[in-house]
Motif scaffolding. Structure first.
Motif, mmCIF file in Angstrom:
data_model
loop_
_atom_site.group_PDB
_atom_site.id
_atom_site.type_symbol
_atom_site.label_atom_id
_atom_site.label_comp_id
_atom_site.label_asym_id
_atom_site.label_seq_id
_atom_site.Cartn_x
_atom_site.Cartn_y
_atom_site.Cartn_z
ATOM 1 N N LEU A 219 0.868 -1.170 0.000
ATOM 2 C CA LEU A 219 0.000 0.000 0.000
ATOM 3 C C LEU A 219 0.909 1.227 0.000
ATOM 4 O O LEU A 219 1.503 1.572 1.026
ATOM 5 N N ASP A 220 1.043 1.871 -1.152
ATOM 6 C CA ASP A 220 1.953 2.997 -1.313
ATOM 7 C C ASP A 220 1.151 4.264 -1.584
ATOM 8 O O ASP A 220 0.487 4.368 -2.623
ATOM 9 N N ARG A 221 1.190 5.201 -0.634
ATOM 10 C CA ARG A 221 0.482 6.483 -0.763
ATOM 11 C C ARG A 221 -1.002 6.275 -1.049
ATOM 12 O O ARG A 221 -1.595 6.956 -1.895
ATOM 13 N N CYS A 222 -1.602 5.361 -0.347
ATOM 14 C CA CYS A 222 -3.038 5.122 -0.478
ATOM 15 C C CYS A 222 -3.788 5.916 0.584
ATOM 16 O O CYS A 222 -3.239 6.246 1.638
ATOM 17 N N GLU A 223 -5.060 6.207 0.288
ATOM 18 C CA GLU A 223 -5.863 7.020 1.198
ATOM 19 C C GLU A 223 -7.223 6.378 1.423
ATOM 20 O O GLU A 223 -7.761 5.689 0.550
ATOM 21 N N ALA A 242 3.721 -0.782 3.830
ATOM 22 C CA ALA A 242 2.776 0.322 4.015
ATOM 23 C C ALA A 242 3.593 1.607 4.031
ATOM 24 O O ALA A 242 4.385 1.837 4.946
ATOM 25 N N CYS A 245 0.660 6.256 3.878
ATOM 26 C CA CYS A 245 -0.781 6.123 3.645
ATOM 27 C C CYS A 245 -1.554 7.025 4.604
ATOM 28 O O CYS A 245 -1.128 7.263 5.734
ATOM 29 N N CYS A 263 6.560 6.500 6.990
ATOM 30 C CA CYS A 263 5.521 7.490 7.250
ATOM 31 C C CYS A 263 6.153 8.843 7.522
ATOM 32 O O CYS A 263 7.374 8.983 7.655
ATOM 33 N N THR A 267 1.209 11.216 7.593
ATOM 34 C CA THR A 267 0.797 9.940 6.995
ATOM 35 C C THR A 267 1.200 8.800 7.913
ATOM 36 O O THR A 267 2.054 8.001 7.580
#
Length: 460
Positions: A219-223, A242, A245, A263, A267
């Protein structure tokens, strides 16, 4: 409807590859069709199609490849056409090319289907191309589109053959992924999502319930929109990434072996602490924290450092090392730790590094990835270094970005005097170190006392 595959060359093109060997025989063309097709499968589809002009023997061999890869930037470059968003006529030639390949291609199942589009094409075209790949029972699907259609074909989420699925928004904008009501991906092992927005927590839950055999998740730069909580339960997961995110994701992966977590203060909403509690499985943890002025380190960074009791290989990147002074000493030593990688070190962290060396009994390798001290510590403020002696089983110490500063040499001396079973001290000099400086440092290193008579010092 019939589609014509365009293989027209631009005005300037390289000479056609000569297939004959020194004896004048064309040995490649004499190979079986299946073997030639297998070789062509390692090439981008456009390159494979180019071979059709070699001879009648090669004319349709590209239709037997097991990999299909379409990249409009490569297509434009081959035809020597400038990358112009307004070139609607040439966009249609790319569309015709893709349709033509899909119509002629005769192999099913296919191993890989990759679609990388830098320009806007009609959503109907994208949906047809992706659906065609699913109908061909593709095993690996790579989508890098700009922009994405309003929704991806539902058949993607109900494929029985997909093993690897990669979805990346190939633009600065994020893509809102709409998950259907039913997801069934029984063969999916690897899922990579980059710059993806989930509309709500329920859609996230539906996606991962349908991926019961998932082994690797990125999960890369997911929102996650709104204030929903998304609970990801992945009992079979082994590798978890991760990175930066946003949104409250809770990942329950009790059998995870390798964890990469990155992070910043803005994030840090992915909770992975439940994945750190299994003593037998955790192999590697990589923790990266990008600091910002005026912000406190996120609580999750502290929780990961405190919770990774059973990790064997611990990697602290960026500013994660600077968080160590916020951790109590009784929360640092790990009973199974074998190797330790430290990023930026400063004076405040050396006390905890020493404590780590002294109390992690299985620790054998330590790597200082960005030198023994950061720039500010060496060239601005220079307090005296007073460290307690330690006794450990450390056998290899590697120091990268070594500049040979006097404070670094003091720390090297400290390590050599205390590491009684040390076998190798590797000093990787920084690129700016001149030859004269290297000679001076080498002479000083040779004079340093060593507690281990078997230790070899390498400066490279």
């Amino acid at each position: 409807m019939l589609y014509q595959v365009t293989t027209r060359r631009p005005r300037k093109y390289p000479k056609v590859l000569e297939l004959r060997d020194e004896t004048g025989l064309d040995r490649i063309s004499s190979l079986p069709d299946e073997l030639i097709a297998h070789i062509l499968s390692f090439l981008p589809t456009l390159s494979a199609v180019k071979t059709s002009i070699l001879s009648t023997r090669w004319r349709y061999l590209f239709t037997l490849t097991t990999n299909l890869s379409f990249n409009d930037a490569e297509y434009y470059s081959f035809h020597d056409v400038p990358m112009d968003y307004g070139n609607e006529a040439f966009k249609k030639t790319f569309e015709t090319f893709v349709y033509g390949i899909l119509a002629l291609h005769s192999v099913s199942p296919i191993q890989k289907f990759s679609l990388q589009c830098n320009y806007q094409y009609g959503c109907s075209h994208l949906l047809v191309w992706i659906s065609a790949a699913i109908l061909k029972r593709v095993k690996r699907l790579q989508l890098h589109l700009n922009p994405y259609p309003n929704s991806l074909p539902q058949c993607i989420f109900n494929s029985r053959t997909l093993v690897i699925l990669e979805i990346d928004s190939h633009s600065p904008k994020y893509y809102q992924l709409k998950i259907p009501g039913l997801v069934s991906l029984p063969s999916l092992r690897i899922l990579e999502l980059c710059k993806i927005i989930f509309p709500d927590g329920d859609s996230v839950n539906r996606l991962f319930v349908g991926c019961s055999q998932l082994k690797e998740l990125t999960l890369d730069r997911c929102e996650l929109l709104n204030t929903d909580h998304a609970h990801i339960s992945a009992k079979a997961l082994r590798n978890l990434t991760a990175s930066h995110c946003k949104g409250h994701f809770v990942i329950d992966a009790p059998n995870v072996e390798n964890l990469w977590y990155a992070c910043s203060p803005n994030t840090a909403d992915v909770d992975v602490t439940s994945s750190l509690k299994t003593p037998c499985s955790l192999h590697t943890v990589e923790l990266g924290f990008v600091d910002s002025a005026g912000y406190e380190p996120p609580q999750i960074v502290l929780d990961i450092i405190r919770g990774a009791y059973y990790v064997r290989n611990f990697v602290l990147l960026y500013n994660s090392v600077k968080v160590l002074p916020m951790v109590k000493e009784d929360q640092i030593p790990y009973s199974k730790l074998e190797s330790l990688y430290l990023g930026f070190c400063c004076y405040d962290t050396w006390k905890y590094v020493t404590f780590w060396l002294a109390n992690s009994l299985q620790l054998e390798t330590i790597i200082f990835g960005m030198g023994l001290l950061d720039y500010d510590a060496m060239y601005t403020v220079q307090p005296k270094i007073a460290l307690d002696p330690f006794s450990s089983n450390i056998k290899t110490i590697e120091i990268r970005q070594f500049v040979g500063h006097k404070l670094e040499l003091l720390l090297v001396k400290y390590l050599l005097e205390n590491a009684k079973v040390l076998k190798r001290l590797i000093l990787v000099k920084c690129s700016s170190m001149k030859y004269e400086k290297e000679l001076q440092v080498s002479k000083k290193l040779l004079k340093l006392p060593k507690a281990s008579k078997y230790c070899i010092i390498e400066l490279k």
